[in-house]
Design an enzyme around this catalytic site. Structure first.
Site, PDB file in Angstrom:
ATOM      1  N   HIS A   1       0.817  -1.229   0.000  1.00  0.00           N
ATOM      2  CA  HIS A   1       0.000   0.000   0.000  1.00  0.00           C
ATOM      3  C   HIS A   1       0.845   1.272   0.000  1.00  0.00           C
ATOM      4  CE1 HIS A   1      -3.667  -2.211   0.493  1.00  0.00           C
ATOM      5  NE2 HIS A   1      -3.411  -2.604   1.720  1.00  0.00           N
TER       6      HIS A   1
ATOM      7  N   HIS B   1      -6.457  -6.958  -0.191  1.00  0.00           N
ATOM      8  CA  HIS B   1      -6.607  -5.520  -0.436  1.00  0.00           C
ATOM      9  C   HIS B   1      -5.862  -5.126  -1.714  1.00  0.00           C
ATOM     10  CE1 HIS B   1      -6.871  -6.215   4.013  1.00  0.00           C
ATOM     11  NE2 HIS B   1      -8.044  -5.664   3.745  1.00  0.00           N
TER      12      HIS B   1
ATOM     13  N   ASP C   1      -2.892 -10.470  -2.026  1.00  0.00           N
ATOM     14  CA  ASP C   1      -3.414  -9.877  -0.786  1.00  0.00           C
ATOM     15  C   ASP C   1      -4.858  -9.441  -1.063  1.00  0.00           C
ATOM     16  OD1 ASP C   1      -2.179  -8.328   1.930  1.00  0.00           O
ATOM     17  OD2 ASP C   1      -3.975  -7.418   1.062  1.00  0.00           O
TER      18      ASP C   1
ATOM     19  N   ASP D   1      -4.827 -12.520   3.858  1.00  0.00           N
ATOM     20  CA  ASP D   1      -6.031 -11.927   4.441  1.00  0.00           C
ATOM     21  C   ASP D   1      -7.278 -12.144   3.587  1.00  0.00           C
ATOM     22  OD1 ASP D   1      -4.883 -10.275   2.560  1.00  0.00           O
ATOM     23  OD2 ASP D   1      -4.623  -8.568   3.915  1.00  0.00           O
TER      24      ASP D   1
HETATM   25 ZN    ZN Z   1      -4.143  -6.847   2.961  1.00  0.00          ZN
END
Ligand code: ZN
Length: 373
Positions: A139, A178, A176, A264
């Protein structure tokens, strides 16, 4: 087959404070402990040891990345801000990214760990490698931290492979849950790094990771987002890899494949709403190993990202590293039967609709012949 494992105890000393989950503690927020803490990752390392798998791995000692290496992606102002706060009590690197004393040095070691893994694979010291680093990185953007990430670990590893090791084409597959916004931003106009992110639709960061975000300028067509609907399980993930990720990789023909490996998307994760299992990650790893074998001499480096169920992520991590090493330990996932029987694990029509759109993007990927340094 030799598989490298990058690990350092200092990764576990990166301190994210006492917020309640991801919420800073305060007068109306009772302190509880941050979700991005050392426990899940340490438990992966411990299960790798207890299972005996560690005896079959080549342990790779990470080195810290240099500041010059970090500046290949991040701005001087941002790096100085992190360094200054880290030398005191810590601070926040941007959005939802608390850190404590010495996190700057630990974040350098996380980047350096991913670079160490890349070098070990490119030098033929190991066939593939897992970098079990912390803090995560996908991120982080040029001038700000975000989502628990300080520096762009996997992006900087790709830049190292390109600029220092002279590779012409690198692919980053981010599973991931996200969106890999930082990695996307790093290479949005760059056709020499193909970025593919499979994530829960509009989870984090907000308004990021749309399927229509495909790159810019020379990089147009070399960024693929697959925003799967919440509730997607093993069927949706396997279909995404078979129909989108592998075809895109085959069209692109990378010389190295990097995986941004968040755990996740598991059914047990508190920060997302997907239903992956350890066996699902095992299948994705097999698909990536097969693609790497066909396309780039098996050169595959897995960089650890998120994963917030400390009880469950060790089984997902172990399954991935077992597949990388071609070793099956006697450890069985105690929750696998339960999670695999959840309703909706099979590919659902509304999930397939997204995959069909993404297939068009994979079909449009063209080999990138020009070497650009
Ligand atoms: Zn994540």
């Amino acid at each position: 087959m030799a598989t490298g494992l990058v690990w350092h105890e200092l990764y576990m000393w990166h301190d994210t404070g006492n917020g309640a989950g991801v919420i800073p503690a305060g007068l109306t927020v009772q302190p509880l402990g941050h979700l991005e803490n050392a426990e899940g990752k340490r438990r992966i390392r411990n299960l790798v040891e207890v299972s005996g798998l560690i005896d079959r791995l080549v342990q790779l000692k990470p080195r810290p990345a240099t500041e010059d290496e970090i500046l290949r992606l991040h701005t001087k102002d941002y790096v100085e801000r992190i360094k200054d706060a880290s030398s005191k009590l810590g601070g926040d690197a941007g959005d939802l990214t608390p850190f404590g004393p010495s996190s700057y040095e630990i974040a350098l070691l996380a980047v350096g760990g991913c670079i160490t893994a890349v070098d070990a694979v490119l030098d033929g010291k190991v066939d593939n490698a897992y970098a079990l680093v912390r803090p995560p990185g996908h991120h982080a953007e040029r001038d700000t931290g975000r989502g628990f990430c300080i520096f762009g670990n996997v992006a900087l590893a790709a830049i190292h492979a390109r600029q220092v090791r002279g590779l012409s084409r690198v692919a980053i597959v981010d599973w991931d849950v996200h969106h890999g916004n930082g990695t996307e931003h790093a290479f949005y106009d760059d056709p020499t790094v193909l970025t593919i992110s499979i994530h829960q639709d509009n989870n984090y960061p907000p308004n990021s990771g749309a399927i229509t975000d495909t790159g810019r300028g020379e990089g147009e067509g070399y960024n693929i987002n697959v925003p799967l609907p919440p509730g997607s399980g093993v069927g949706a993930y396997v279909a995404t890899f078979e129909r989108v990720v592998v075809p895109a990789l085959r069209a692109y023909s990378p010389e190295l494949i990097l995986i941004a490996c968040g755990l996740d998307a598991s059914a047990m994760d508190p920060l997302a709403s997907m239903m992956m299992t350890s066996d699902g990650y095992r299948k994705l790893t097999r698909a990536m190993l097969a693609a790497a074998k066909d396309l780039c001499g098996g050169r595959l480096v897995v960089c650890h990202e998120g994963g917030y169920s400390p009880a469950y992520v060790p089984y997902c991590g172990l399954a991935i590293i077992e597949e990388l090493a071609g070793v099956r330990t006697e450890v069985s996932d105690p929750l696998l039967d339960l999670l695999a029987s959840f309703g909706g694990q099979e590919l659902q029509p509304h999930q397939e609709a997204v995959i069909r759109e993404a297939m068009k993007l994979a079909a449009a990927v063209r080999p990138q012949p020009a070497s650009r340094t």
